[in-house]
Design an enzyme around this catalytic site. Structure first.
Site, PDB file in Angstrom:
ATOM      1  N   GLU A  47      -7.799  -7.687   6.626  1.00 43.24           N
ATOM      2  CA  GLU A  47      -7.050  -8.334   5.524  1.00 43.24           C
ATOM      3  C   GLU A  47      -7.272  -9.854   5.607  1.00 43.24           C
ATOM      4  O   GLU A  47      -7.317 -10.414   6.708  1.00 43.24           O
ATOM      5  CB  GLU A  47      -5.556  -8.025   5.723  1.00 43.24           C
ATOM      6  CG  GLU A  47      -4.610  -8.730   4.765  1.00 43.24           C
ATOM      7  CD  GLU A  47      -3.131  -8.596   5.189  1.00 43.24           C
ATOM      8  OE1 GLU A  47      -2.846  -8.593   6.410  1.00 43.24           O
ATOM      9  OE2 GLU A  47      -2.279  -8.490   4.289  1.00 43.24           O
ATOM     10  N   LYS A 124      -2.964  -5.140  -2.887  1.00 50.12           N
ATOM     11  CA  LYS A 124      -1.873  -4.670  -2.006  1.00 50.12           C
ATOM     12  C   LYS A 124      -0.617  -4.317  -2.806  1.00 50.12           C
ATOM     13  O   LYS A 124      -0.152  -5.098  -3.640  1.00 50.12           O
ATOM     14  CB  LYS A 124      -1.576  -5.764  -0.979  1.00 50.12           C
ATOM     15  CG  LYS A 124      -0.632  -5.395   0.151  1.00 50.12           C
ATOM     16  CD  LYS A 124      -0.638  -6.532   1.183  1.00 50.12           C
ATOM     17  CE  LYS A 124       0.240  -6.263   2.377  1.00 50.12           C
ATOM     18  NZ  LYS A 124       0.156  -7.358   3.384  1.00 50.12           N
ATOM     19  N   CYS A 169      -2.657  -3.633   5.288  1.00 47.55           N
ATOM     20  CA  CYS A 169      -1.639  -3.998   6.269  1.00 47.55           C
ATOM     21  C   CYS A 169      -0.310  -3.266   6.113  1.00 47.55           C
ATOM     22  O   CYS A 169      -0.195  -2.124   6.510  1.00 47.55           O
ATOM     23  CB  CYS A 169      -1.441  -5.508   6.290  1.00 47.55           C
ATOM     24  SG  CYS A 169      -0.564  -6.019   7.784  1.00 47.55           S
TER      25      CYS A 169
END
Ligand code: CDV
Length: 307
Positions: A47, A124, A169
């Protein structure tokens, strides 16, 4: 039958604020070359792999942070990575901060095929942390200030001979991330992360960071019959220690490869994508055994992969 995909997890050590993108791209290319030498077909980077984890600092005027974001991909500075990947005929997955022409800010990851073409983009969904300055913290985690949560959901794309999914993440801690992709038949989930070892809201979790990281990715892999490739940017970045433990996990939930350092490090594994069937067609035969009429439906929002 076997469908083999040799995948590399290209962990990055810290990127300091003073490290410019060109120097980071050199590190990425070095990892790409190591991956090629190891006969990998696909390399997964973390990331926000081009910059330091800038949400650790709060600023009053977000426009002053535009330099942390990419407005085009590839850009002049990232083009050498794309060209080298194409030359080596190796694919890659790269996380970065994206600033759109409309002024939206996303935490983004792309999947690039061996010919250098971008085959998928994921933004995300689960944005952790806080929106406003919290000056009493030793460091900020202001992702909710810097990024808009994606409304696009989780997709699965046919690429690299299989069904590829992406998450970023904090997404890896949520069972829905895996299941929404599981319902689309995902066979390999690519996930970059930056996880500080010190969790400010509840420091009792600090000693459990490695355990929780393995727990969520191994169970997500097993419960959905998929490979998971989790890749860290870790080590001490701007005084903040980040978790490493990058790993490649099989549909059985077993760890096939794991990094052992806190720096730039490549580990790889030959993944037989047909291994997924052993779980998807037995214990986790969703059509046969799931009971959505009892506990509710999760829908595959994108429906990107259909036979
Ligand atoms: N980059 C992240 O999403 N980090 C979060 C931290 C804040 C908990 C994570 O889930 O690892």
């Amino acid at each position: 039958m076997t469908r083999l995909l040799h995948v590399g997890a290209a962990q990055l050590g810290p990127i300091q604020q003073s490290d410019d993108r060109a120097s980071v791209v050199i590190r990425l290319i070095e990892l790409l070359r190591q991956a090629k030498a190891a006969k990998c077909e696909l390399v997964v980077f973390p990331e926000l792999a081009l910059t330091t984890f800038f949400p650790r600092w709060f600023v009053d005027d977000i426009a002053t942070t535009d330099h942390w974001y990419e407005t085009e991909m590839p850009s002049a500075v990232t083009l050498p990575l794309f060209l080298e990947a194409k030359r080596l005929e190796i694919g890659f997955c790269l996380g970065y901060a994206e600033l759109t022409p409309q002024g939206e800010r996303f935490n983004t990851q792309i999947l690039v095929e061996r010919d250098g073409s971008v085959v998928a983009k994921y933004r995300k969904v689960h944005i952790p942390g806080h929106e406003t300055n919290e000056p009493d913290r030793p460091f900020q985690h202001a992702e909710r200030y810097y990024f808009t949560p994606s409304a696009e959901g989780f997709g699965v794309w046919k690429a690299f001979g299989g069904r590829m999914g992406m998450m970023i993440c904090n997404d890896r801690r949520w069972p829905e991330s895996y299941r929404v992709m599981g319902l689309q038949g995902v066979e390999m989930i690519l996930c970059g992360y930056n996880t500080p070892m010190h969790y400010v809201p509840d420091p009792t979790q600090d000693v459990l960071q490695g355990f929780h990281n393995a727990l969520v990715m191994q169970s997500g892999a097993y419960q959905n019959g998929t490979f998971v490739v989790g890749v860290a940017k870790g080590g001490v970045e701007e005084g903040v220690l980040g978790l490493c433990d990058s790993s490649i996990i099989a549909p059985s939930g077993e760890i096939l490869a794991k990094t052992v350092t806190t720096g730039d490090e490549l580990v790889s594994a030959v993944c037989d994508l047909d291994w997924c069937k052993q779980y998807k067609e037995t214990l986790f035969d969703f059509d046969k055994y799931r009971r959505p009429e009892v506990y509710g439906r999760i829908t595959a929002q994108r429906g990107a992969v259909l036979d």
